[in-house]
Motif scaffolding. Structure first.
Motif, PDB file in Angstrom:
ATOM      1  N   LEU A  55     -15.753  -4.996   7.001  1.00 34.10           N
ATOM      2  CA  LEU A  55     -14.383  -5.335   7.436  1.00 34.10           C
ATOM      3  C   LEU A  55     -14.045  -4.987   8.799  1.00 34.10           C
ATOM      4  CD1 LEU A  55     -12.169  -4.299   4.264  1.00 34.10           C
ATOM      5  CD2 LEU A  55     -13.221  -6.224   4.873  1.00 34.10           C
ATOM      6  N   GLU A  56     -15.080  -4.611   9.581  1.00 34.20           N
ATOM      7  CA  GLU A  56     -14.873  -4.281  11.003  1.00 34.20           C
ATOM      8  C   GLU A  56     -14.104  -2.946  11.078  1.00 34.20           C
ATOM      9  OE1 GLU A  56     -14.794  -7.738  13.380  1.00 34.20           O
ATOM     10  OE2 GLU A  56     -14.360  -8.663  11.765  1.00 34.20           O
ATOM     11  N   PRO A  57     -14.361  -1.913  10.603  1.00 27.43           N
ATOM     12  CA  PRO A  57     -13.455  -0.481  10.937  1.00 27.43           C
ATOM     13  C   PRO A  57     -13.708   0.019  12.297  1.00 27.43           C
ATOM     14  CG  PRO A  57     -15.404   0.095   9.503  1.00 27.43           C
ATOM     15  CD  PRO A  57     -15.374  -1.408   9.431  1.00 27.43           C
ATOM     16  N   ASP A  58     -12.934   0.721  12.639  1.00 26.02           N
ATOM     17  CA  ASP A  58     -13.291   1.430  14.077  1.00 26.02           C
ATOM     18  C   ASP A  58     -14.105   2.982  13.894  1.00 26.02           C
ATOM     19  OD1 ASP A  58     -11.845  -0.418  15.744  1.00 26.02           O
ATOM     20  OD2 ASP A  58     -10.310   0.351  14.585  1.00 26.02           O
ATOM     21  N   VAL A  59     -13.859   3.353  12.827  1.00 27.78           N
ATOM     22  CA  VAL A  59     -14.495   4.845  12.673  1.00 27.78           C
ATOM     23  C   VAL A  59     -15.102   4.765  11.274  1.00 27.78           C
ATOM     24  CG1 VAL A  59     -13.888   7.184  12.081  1.00 27.78           C
ATOM     25  CG2 VAL A  59     -12.354   5.672  13.453  1.00 27.78           C
ATOM     26  N   LEU A  60     -16.251   5.261  11.262  1.00 26.89           N
ATOM     27  CA  LEU A  60     -17.234   5.175  10.094  1.00 26.89           C
ATOM     28  C   LEU A  60     -17.464   6.843   9.761  1.00 26.89           C
ATOM     29  CD1 LEU A  60     -18.909   3.849   7.791  1.00 26.89           C
ATOM     30  CD2 LEU A  60     -20.814   4.003   9.526  1.00 26.89           C
ATOM     31  N   VAL A  61     -17.026   7.136   8.700  1.00 27.10           N
ATOM     32  CA  VAL A  61     -17.308   8.632   8.249  1.00 27.10           C
ATOM     33  C   VAL A  61     -18.529   8.681   7.048  1.00 27.10           C
ATOM     34  CG1 VAL A  61     -16.129  10.629   6.953  1.00 27.10           C
ATOM     35  CG2 VAL A  61     -14.754   9.112   8.392  1.00 27.10           C
ATOM     36  N   MET A  62     -19.469   9.583   7.422  1.00 25.27           N
ATOM     37  CA  MET A  62     -20.471   9.448   6.631  1.00 25.27           C
ATOM     38  C   MET A  62     -20.689  10.874   5.878  1.00 25.27           C
ATOM     39  SD  MET A  62     -23.108   7.098   8.733  1.00 25.27           S
ATOM     40  CE  MET A  62     -23.807   6.460   7.194  1.00 25.27           C
ATOM     41  N   ASP A  63     -20.599  10.988   4.536  1.00 19.12           N
ATOM     42  CA  ASP A  63     -20.729  12.420   3.984  1.00 19.12           C
ATOM     43  C   ASP A  63     -22.226  12.508   3.464  1.00 19.12           C
ATOM     44  OD1 ASP A  63     -20.364  14.548   2.615  1.00 19.12           O
ATOM     45  OD2 ASP A  63     -18.936  13.783   1.225  1.00 19.12           O
ATOM     46  N   GLU A  64     -23.095  13.144   3.880  1.00 19.08           N
ATOM     47  CA  GLU A  64     -24.246  13.604   3.519  1.00 19.08           C
ATOM     48  C   GLU A  64     -25.252  12.172   3.407  1.00 19.08           C
ATOM     49  OE1 GLU A  64     -26.019  16.239   3.594  1.00 19.08           O
ATOM     50  OE2 GLU A  64     -24.642  17.819   3.238  1.00 19.08           O
ATOM     51  N   PRO A  65     -25.119  11.174   3.865  1.00 21.75           N
ATOM     52  CA  PRO A  65     -25.570   9.832   3.372  1.00 21.75           C
ATOM     53  C   PRO A  65     -26.986   9.819   3.320  1.00 21.75           C
ATOM     54  CG  PRO A  65     -24.815   9.784   5.833  1.00 21.75           C
ATOM     55  CD  PRO A  65     -24.554  10.981   5.317  1.00 21.75           C
ATOM     56  N   THR A  66     -27.831  10.601   4.057  1.00 18.18           N
ATOM     57  CA  THR A  66     -29.247  10.677   3.816  1.00 18.18           C
ATOM     58  C   THR A  66     -29.833  11.936   3.128  1.00 18.18           C
ATOM     59  OG1 THR A  66     -29.496  12.143   6.259  1.00 18.18           O
ATOM     60  CG2 THR A  66     -29.388   9.684   6.184  1.00 18.18           C
ATOM     61  N   ALA A  67     -28.968  12.738   2.426  1.00 21.24           N
ATOM     62  CA  ALA A  67     -29.584  13.760   1.789  1.00 21.24           C
ATOM     63  C   ALA A  67     -30.506  13.514   0.501  1.00 21.24           C
ATOM     64  CB  ALA A  67     -28.230  14.614   0.954  1.00 21.24           C
ATOM     65  N   ALA A  68     -30.628  12.430  -0.042  1.00 18.18           N
ATOM     66  CA  ALA A  68     -31.517  11.948  -1.155  1.00 18.18           C
ATOM     67  C   ALA A  68     -32.687  11.445  -0.581  1.00 18.18           C
ATOM     68  CB  ALA A  68     -30.909  11.138  -2.292  1.00 18.18           C
ATOM     69  N   LEU A  69     -32.889  11.130   0.766  1.00 24.23           N
ATOM     70  CA  LEU A  69     -33.986  10.507   1.276  1.00 24.23           C
ATOM     71  C   LEU A  69     -35.190  11.237   2.178  1.00 24.23           C
ATOM     72  CD1 LEU A  69     -31.840   7.702   3.037  1.00 24.23           C
ATOM     73  CD2 LEU A  69     -32.630   7.481   0.724  1.00 24.23           C
ATOM     74  N   ASP A  70     -36.145  10.685   1.987  1.00 22.01           N
ATOM     75  CA  ASP A  70     -37.300  11.580   2.691  1.00 22.01           C
ATOM     76  C   ASP A  70     -37.132  11.823   4.146  1.00 22.01           C
ATOM     77  OD1 ASP A  70     -38.636   9.324   4.172  1.00 22.01           O
ATOM     78  OD2 ASP A  70     -39.207   8.587   2.159  1.00 22.01           O
ATOM     79  N   LEU A  71     -37.837  12.561   4.814  1.00 18.50           N
ATOM     80  CA  LEU A  71     -37.583  12.709   6.391  1.00 18.50           C
ATOM     81  C   LEU A  71     -37.697  11.632   7.197  1.00 18.50           C
ATOM     82  CD1 LEU A  71     -36.955  14.757   8.286  1.00 18.50           C
ATOM     83  CD2 LEU A  71     -39.297  15.571   8.829  1.00 18.50           C
ATOM     84  N   LEU A  72     -38.646  10.739   7.018  1.00 25.12           N
ATOM     85  CA  LEU A  72     -39.031   9.527   7.654  1.00 25.12           C
ATOM     86  C   LEU A  72     -37.834   8.480   7.589  1.00 25.12           C
ATOM     87  CD1 LEU A  72     -40.975   8.105   9.389  1.00 25.12           C
ATOM     88  CD2 LEU A  72     -41.988   7.169   7.305  1.00 25.12           C
ATOM     89  N   MET A  73     -37.366   8.315   6.316  1.00 25.09           N
ATOM     90  CA  MET A  73     -36.059   7.559   6.103  1.00 25.09           C
ATOM     91  C   MET A  73     -35.121   8.021   6.714  1.00 25.09           C
ATOM     92  SD  MET A  73     -35.026   4.522   5.085  1.00 25.09           S
ATOM     93  CE  MET A  73     -36.492   3.927   4.310  1.00 25.09           C
ATOM     94  N   GLN A  74     -34.879   9.236   6.624  1.00 27.71           N
ATOM     95  CA  GLN A  74     -33.769   9.824   7.380  1.00 27.71           C
ATOM     96  C   GLN A  74     -33.727   9.563   8.788  1.00 27.71           C
ATOM     97  OE1 GLN A  74     -33.781  14.060   6.633  1.00 27.71           O
ATOM     98  NE2 GLN A  74     -33.173  13.878   4.523  1.00 27.71           N
ATOM     99  N   ARG A  75     -34.801   9.615   9.352  1.00 29.75           N
ATOM    100  CA  ARG A  75     -34.725   9.426  10.962  1.00 29.75           C
ATOM    101  C   ARG A  75     -34.698   7.915  11.364  1.00 29.75           C
ATOM    102  NH1 ARG A  75     -36.052  13.919  13.689  1.00 29.75           N
ATOM    103  NH2 ARG A  75     -36.959  15.649  12.549  1.00 29.75           N
ATOM    104  N   SER A  76     -35.213   7.270  10.263  1.00 27.16           N
ATOM    105  CA  SER A  76     -34.941   5.548  10.484  1.00 27.16           C
ATOM    106  C   SER A  76     -33.652   5.353  10.436  1.00 27.16           C
ATOM    107  CB  SER A  76     -35.951   5.089   9.354  1.00 27.16           C
ATOM    108  OG  SER A  76     -35.513   3.597   9.376  1.00 27.16           O
TER     109      SER A  76
END
Length: 357
Positions: A190-211
């Motif tokens: 919906l084309e927001p101006d602000v994206l708030v991300m709450d621990e979005p990579t916590a369950a992912l491995d380090l490589l995927m987090q960095r990706s």
């Protein structure tokens, strides 16, 4: 939309910027409990600059997620949110977030400020294909579905996913990293101006987090986004963030640009948090867990909330709140009486590289 102009306060914990897209003043969240009032956000004030990446970091239970919910007036009952939160759209009058009616807050969420929660799997209806989630969101906000689905395909491609395959899949048919990227695309449809991300990579491995961090950097540039990234992993987000805001005991304790935090953190908690974070450059023997535990929200210590765990604490820290104060620069703020002594008392366990640009 409200025409109410945000009130500037003299709050010592305020960190103002030149072009704020969000202004937060004295944000507080309390829960009435049988054993007393639980304060899970304690008079937080900060500006978020248009176009910046702000990382909000701290231990679990420090108030990070509550601050994210407050930005969207999404604190769940029976929590009581007070204070002032003002959204400044690119065009038009400022929006008093906490004064919106049900329709106003529905428009604000997703259309102006969107949020990605931890754990993508729990955000998708397991009986609905991913494409159905996009269509449902577009219809709920009265957007053109055909045009919106074209944007969805573009977003998924930007995130290095096969649009048709993903849209025609159930969430459980996708890997964790694919689910998280699909959720990011959904949050941006919906084309927001602000994206708030709450621990979005916590369950992912380090490589995927960095990706995913690299992809977010590309999305930010292409879609002119402001990002608020909430995490307990300070070194990880420091690679993406322009500024870092460190939370402890439901309040901010240090705010500065990322390089300054990494190289010259001045709050004892921030320095201890960096030393406690696993790092490929430091052996496990060099890691230093933070002694003690975070305070009970019903019984936060008087004075500096960190004093029971701090090696520099004295009687002044026990009896008085230090408030935010400039440290070695005007833009590096910390709530500490003894910030000048912190680097010697709590040396870093590794030499940290920073961006000198």
């Amino acid at each position: 939309m409200s025409t109410h102009e945000p009130t500037r306060t003299n709050d010592a914990r305020t960190h103002e910027v030149a072009d704020p897209i969000l202004e937060i003043r004295d944000a507080e969240v309390v829960f009435e409990m049988d054993r007393g009032v639980s304060r899970v956000l304690d008079n937080v004030s900060i500006d978020i600059e248009r176009g910046e990446v702000l990382g909000i970091v701290g231990e679990s239970g420090s108030g990070k997620s509550m601050l994210a919910s407050a930005m969207l007036d999404a604190v769940v009952d029976p929590g009581i949110l007070s204070g002032e939160i003002t959204f400044h759209p690119p065009d038009g009058e400022p929006v008093d977030v906490l004064a919106q009616d049900q329709e106003g807050i529905r428009e604000l969420r997703w259309e102006d400020i969107s949020m990605v929660f931890q754990g993508a799997m729990s955000s998708f209806n397991p009986t609905m294909k991913v494409g159905g989630h996009f269509e449902e969101t577009l219809k709920a906000h009265e957007y053109d579905v055909e045009a919106g689905m074209e944007r969805a395909r573009e977003l998924l491609a930007d995130l290095y996913l096969e649009p048709d395959r993903v849209l025609d899949s159930f969430a459980h048919e996708l890997s964790g990293g694919m689910q998280q990227r699909a959720l990011i695309a959904l949050s941006l449809v919906l084309e927001p101006d602000v994206l708030v991300m709450d621990e979005p990579t916590a369950a992912l491995d380090l490589l995927m987090q960095r990706s995913i961090l690299a992809l977010l950097e590309e999305l930010k540039a292409k879609y002119d986004l402001t990002l608020v990234f909430i995490t307990h992993d300070l070194p990880l987000i420091a690679e993406l963030a322009d500024r870092l805001a460190v939370m402890y005991a439901f309040e901010l304790v240090e705010v500065a640009d990322s390089d300054s935090i990494l190289s010259r953190a001045v709050h004892p908690y921030t320095r201890s948090l960096l030393n406690a974070t696993p790092n490929l450059d430091a052996p496990l023997s060099e890691m230093r867990p933070i002694e003690g535990s975070a305070p009970d929200p019903v019984n936060v210590p008087e004075g500096c909330s960190y004093h029971p765990r701090c090696p520099l604490a004295d009687e002044e820290c026990v009896s008085q709140d230090p408030g935010f104060r400039p440290t070695h620069t005007e833009d590096h703020l910390a709530a500490c009486f003894h910030w000048e002594e912190a680097s010697e008392a709590i040396p870093f366990n590794i030499e940290r590289e920073v961006n000198d640009e």
